[in-house]
Write an enzyme that holds these catalytic residues in place. Structure first.
Site, mmCIF file in Angstrom:
data_model
loop_
_atom_site.group_PDB
_atom_site.id
_atom_site.type_symbol
_atom_site.label_atom_id
_atom_site.label_comp_id
_atom_site.label_asym_id
_atom_site.label_seq_id
_atom_site.Cartn_x
_atom_site.Cartn_y
_atom_site.Cartn_z
ATOM 1 N N ASP A 16 -9.728 -3.584 -5.454
ATOM 2 C CA ASP A 16 -9.137 -2.825 -4.362
ATOM 3 C C ASP A 16 -9.849 -1.476 -4.196
ATOM 4 O O ASP A 16 -9.990 -0.725 -5.161
ATOM 5 C CB ASP A 16 -7.652 -2.596 -4.653
ATOM 6 C CG ASP A 16 -6.877 -2.162 -3.429
ATOM 7 O OD1 ASP A 16 -7.436 -1.437 -2.599
ATOM 8 O OD2 ASP A 16 -5.703 -2.554 -3.305
ATOM 9 N N HIS A 46 -7.992 -4.857 -1.456
ATOM 10 C CA HIS A 46 -6.781 -4.341 -0.832
ATOM 11 C C HIS A 46 -6.146 -5.327 0.130
ATOM 12 O O HIS A 46 -4.921 -5.389 0.254
ATOM 13 C CB HIS A 46 -7.108 -3.039 -0.087
ATOM 14 C CG HIS A 46 -5.914 -2.220 0.247
ATOM 15 N ND1 HIS A 46 -5.118 -1.640 -0.717
ATOM 16 C CD2 HIS A 46 -5.365 -1.867 1.431
ATOM 17 C CE1 HIS A 46 -4.142 -0.957 -0.138
ATOM 18 N NE2 HIS A 46 -4.280 -1.079 1.166
ATOM 19 N N SER A 78 0.836 -1.193 0.000
ATOM 20 C CA SER A 78 0.000 0.000 0.000
ATOM 21 C C SER A 78 0.878 1.254 0.000
ATOM 22 O O SER A 78 1.645 1.463 -0.930
ATOM 23 C CB SER A 78 -0.961 -0.041 1.187
ATOM 24 O OG SER A 78 -1.974 0.916 1.046
#
Length: 719
Positions: free
Chosen positions: A655, A690, A570
């Site tokens: 995501d 995600h 991330s």
């Protein structure tokens, strides 16, 4: 690891032969016998702001509906190419998967937490991917009953996730959210625990936060914006009525704020949380009033953060008001809107950060961090006497957890270190006597005495001292610069990567790796100023720290300079993108998972989920100063014609945090410009978001893929 993509018919032929359809992405031709890398089509897209024009040739890859044939085809091509390139590592992936899975106890249960008349816990059995939630009248679970079997609910879904479980005050109803797309948008269901039947009530497009009204006839939830996925409206839903009839209780009009919901320990107050990066506040809702409205606890002020907890008629306030490292204050409920009446409970300390606290009928337990090391203190609220909880390791992570009721006689703490498996303790509040409730069992031949952890301080280029947590296997390590080094980093949002145990990591340590967590600026490892020095116009400190740690660890003999691997996820993926633009020669291999790499374009687009919430973290590029600074380090914008390390990039099509097209574009640009023959593979899980794949064993496949990728690079280097 993403599910294997199978191709049939004409598309399969085109992928495997290196042909392409006119106007679409195609597969790059290569020498006979070599594999072909996908090459994306280029459609120039100009973006002008502040008198500066950028041309993005891969902007076309953004498709919010995730249905564009060209986009899907290119992602499938990348998956097919990755499968080809990594095919020879499949035996190693399988070995690692079995190895990691073999350390996990198949039949396991969480430590029961008392709430009301029941002790709640979850358990998992055999090869089940998901947990089953249960409750019982006693800690031992002698009359245990199942309240939710996630394995049954997940059948037929490629992805399935259950959000927060919320039991009604009379303990007869269970409300929970389910997400089948990995977008963190939940559908709330209500189950009657006395009959096992579901009510007709169904709430769409919500977050996972649910709080019951005290009459058991209604609950509160947060509605999400379908475009930005931002939770911004709090509704009250009365059972037996349609969602369209729900009452709007609060609406957040400032898109830089997140909205949350919780209930006080005594059940007498509902909290609506308002939080942005630098400012936060709370509104109150009376759960005993079926027609309650939201009342502001104290008005929000830019740069001031606060949160509250309730004990009787007093509110305890955790805040950074005149306290860079936060303080704890209290105020009587009748005077909450007069800050001059707020009293210090834990005074501010510029060298010690107040991290967390929990309240009991007669005790306060609070966590602090000094010089990156945690400590937990118990205070008797009648006498004022204090004592600190004692642990075994010199460097560790500990968190208050499972303390759901005010009248508990003990405080529960989660504890771990780089060599100590996840452990749950209870400390008697009166005496401080410690009892271990559970320590995660590690199957196989694991012996903690075989491993050594260290904490070292690295001097960064500007003189800052950067903490680094290290762990290695004693009989596989020599401090002579010959071990492979795996360096992990994040460094954003003040999130602190504490030194925690990992059964998965053992597969690296047992093969001679040194594992390092670089506690770089942008985290709060050294307090709030450490975070402030790694955000906005100080963001480059994050990247410089990571690079300087790499250089120092190899110079000091902790790792071989030719065997360094870096990993980030991330915002840590942004870190990966920045370091390989700046110092690609330092790393043999890099894994960037769901990487946030197109920061300028994303932060200029308020329609993208979470963008406006991030202005206080990265800066607002509509301001020229921030635009130019962000542009100077943006991974995507700074890809150049140079050699890059071997790269493994992963994402999820659905995501909601970092959109799939960011890594997709980044990989396409890297393929276009990089001057090396190093491996670059890009894997997209077409079902996940995600957090990656759902299910405890499916996640292991992702770790096995990454580890096999790195081990293969070492093997090739050895040859």
């Amino acid at each position: 690891m993403p599910r294997h993509i199978l191709f049939t018919g004409a598309l399969a032929v085109s992928l495997l032969s290196g042909c392409s359809f006119q106007g679409e992405s195609h597969v790059k031709a290569s020498s006979p016998g070599e594999l072909s890398a996908p090459v994306a089509k280029k459609i120039p897209h100009e973006m002008t702001i502040h008198g500066d024009t950028r041309v993005d040739n891969y902007y076309w890859m953004r498709d919010d509906a995730r249905q564009d044939p060209d986009v899907i085809a290119h992602l499938n091509q990348e998956n097919a190419y990755a499968d080809q390139v990594l095919a020879h590592t499949e035996p190693m992936q399988a070995k690692l998967f079995d190895e990691i899975k073999g350390r996990i106890v198949k039949d396991d249960a969480s430590v029961p937490v008392k709430k009301g008349s029941y002790f709640y816990s979850s358990e998992v059995e055999g090869d089940n991917e998901y947990r089953t939630y249960v409750r019982a009248k006693d800690f031992a679970g002698t009359d245990k009953t199942v309240i939710l079997d996630v394995n049954a609910l997940a059948k037929g879904h490629e992805f399935y996730s259950v959000g927060q479980l919320s039991v009604s005050p009379n303990e007869n109803l269970l409300a929970y959210g389910e997400d089948t797309l990995s977008r963190r948008v939940y559908t709330i269901q209500v189950k009657d625990l006395t009959t096992g039947e579901y009510l007709d009530d169904k709430i769409e497009g919500a977050s996972s936060s649910i709080v019951w009204q005290n009459d058991n006839q209604a609950f509160y939830y947060i509605k999400k914006d379908p475009q930005t996925l931002l939770g911004y409206q709090v509704y009250r839903h009365r059972l037996g009525t349609p969602q369209s009839a729900d009452t709007l209780i609060y609406e957040e009009t400032d898109t830089s704020y997140y909205t949350g919901l919780s209930k006080s320990k005594d059940g007498e107050q509902i909290f609506i949380w308002h939080s942005s990066t630098e400012t936060s506040g709370v509104s109150l809702v009376d759960p005993n009033d079926p027609n309650a409205t939201a009342q502001v606890f104290y008005p929000r002020e830019t740069g001031i953060e606060y949160g509250v907890a309730k004990r009787g008629e007093w509110y305890y306030i955790y805040t950074n008001y005149q306290a860079v490292n936060f303080r704890l204050m209290k105020v009587h409920q009748s005077e909450r809107d007069d800050r001059s009446q707020w009293q210090d409970v834990i005074a501010p300390n510029d060298k010690v950060q107040l991290v967390d606290f929990t309240l009991f009928d007669n005790h306060l337990v609070y966590e602090q961090r000094e010089n990156g090391l945690p400590r937990t203190t118990v205070r008797n609220l009648t006498t004022g006497e204090e004592y600190q909880l004692s642990f075994n390791d010199s460097a560790y992570a500990s968190y208050l957890t499972g303390n759901a009721e005010m009248d508990n006689s003990a405080v529960r703490v989660y504890y771990t270190s780089l060599t100590t498996p996840h452990t749950y303790y209870e400390f008697d509040l009166a005496s401080g006597k410690r009892e271990m409730l559970k320590q995660t069992q590690v199957l196989g031949d694991f012996n903690p005495d075989n491993y050594q952890s260290e904490r070292v301080m690295i001097t960064a280029r500007d003189g800052a001292q950067v903490p680094v947590s290290l762990v290695y296997r004693k009989d596989r390590f020599k401090k002579d610069g010959t071990n492979p080094l795996y360096q992990y980093g994040y460094g954003s949002y003040g999130s602190t990567m504490t030194p925690m145990f990992s059964t998965t990591r053992l597969s690296l340590l047992d093969r001679g790796f040194v594992y390092a967590i670089a506690h770089i600026r942008g985290s709060e490892m050294l307090g709030r100023p450490w975070y402030e020095d790694g955000k906005k116009l100080n963001k480059k400190n994050t990247f410089n720290d990571f690079i300087d740690v790499t250089k120092a660890l190899t110079e000091q003999g902790y790792g071989d300079k030719d065997k360094v691997f870096a990993v980030g996820r991330s915002a840590g993926g942004l870190l990966m993108g920045a370091i390989i633009n700046q110092a690609p020669e330092l790393y043999l291999g890099v894994a960037a998972h769901v990487p946030f790499v197109d920061i300028v374009t994303t932060m200029l687009d308020e329609s993208i989920p979470l963008t406006t919430n991030e202005y206080d973290e990265w800066g607002n590029p509509n301001d020229k100063t921030y635009y130019e600074y962000m542009l100077s380090y943006s991974p995507y914008d700074n890809v150049t014609a140079q050699d890059y390390p071997n790269l493994l990039v992963t994402t999820g099509l659905h995501d909601s945090q970092v959109q799939y097209f960011e890594p997709m574009k980044w990989v396409a640009k890297l393929r276009e410009l990089k001057t090396d023959n190093h491996t670059l593979v890009f894997k997209t899980d077409m079902e996940a978001g995600h957090g990656g794949a759902s299910g405890r064993f499916k996640r292991i496949k992702e770790d096995a893929l990454e580890y096999a990728f790195f081990l293969d690079l070492l093997d090739k280097q050895g040859k």
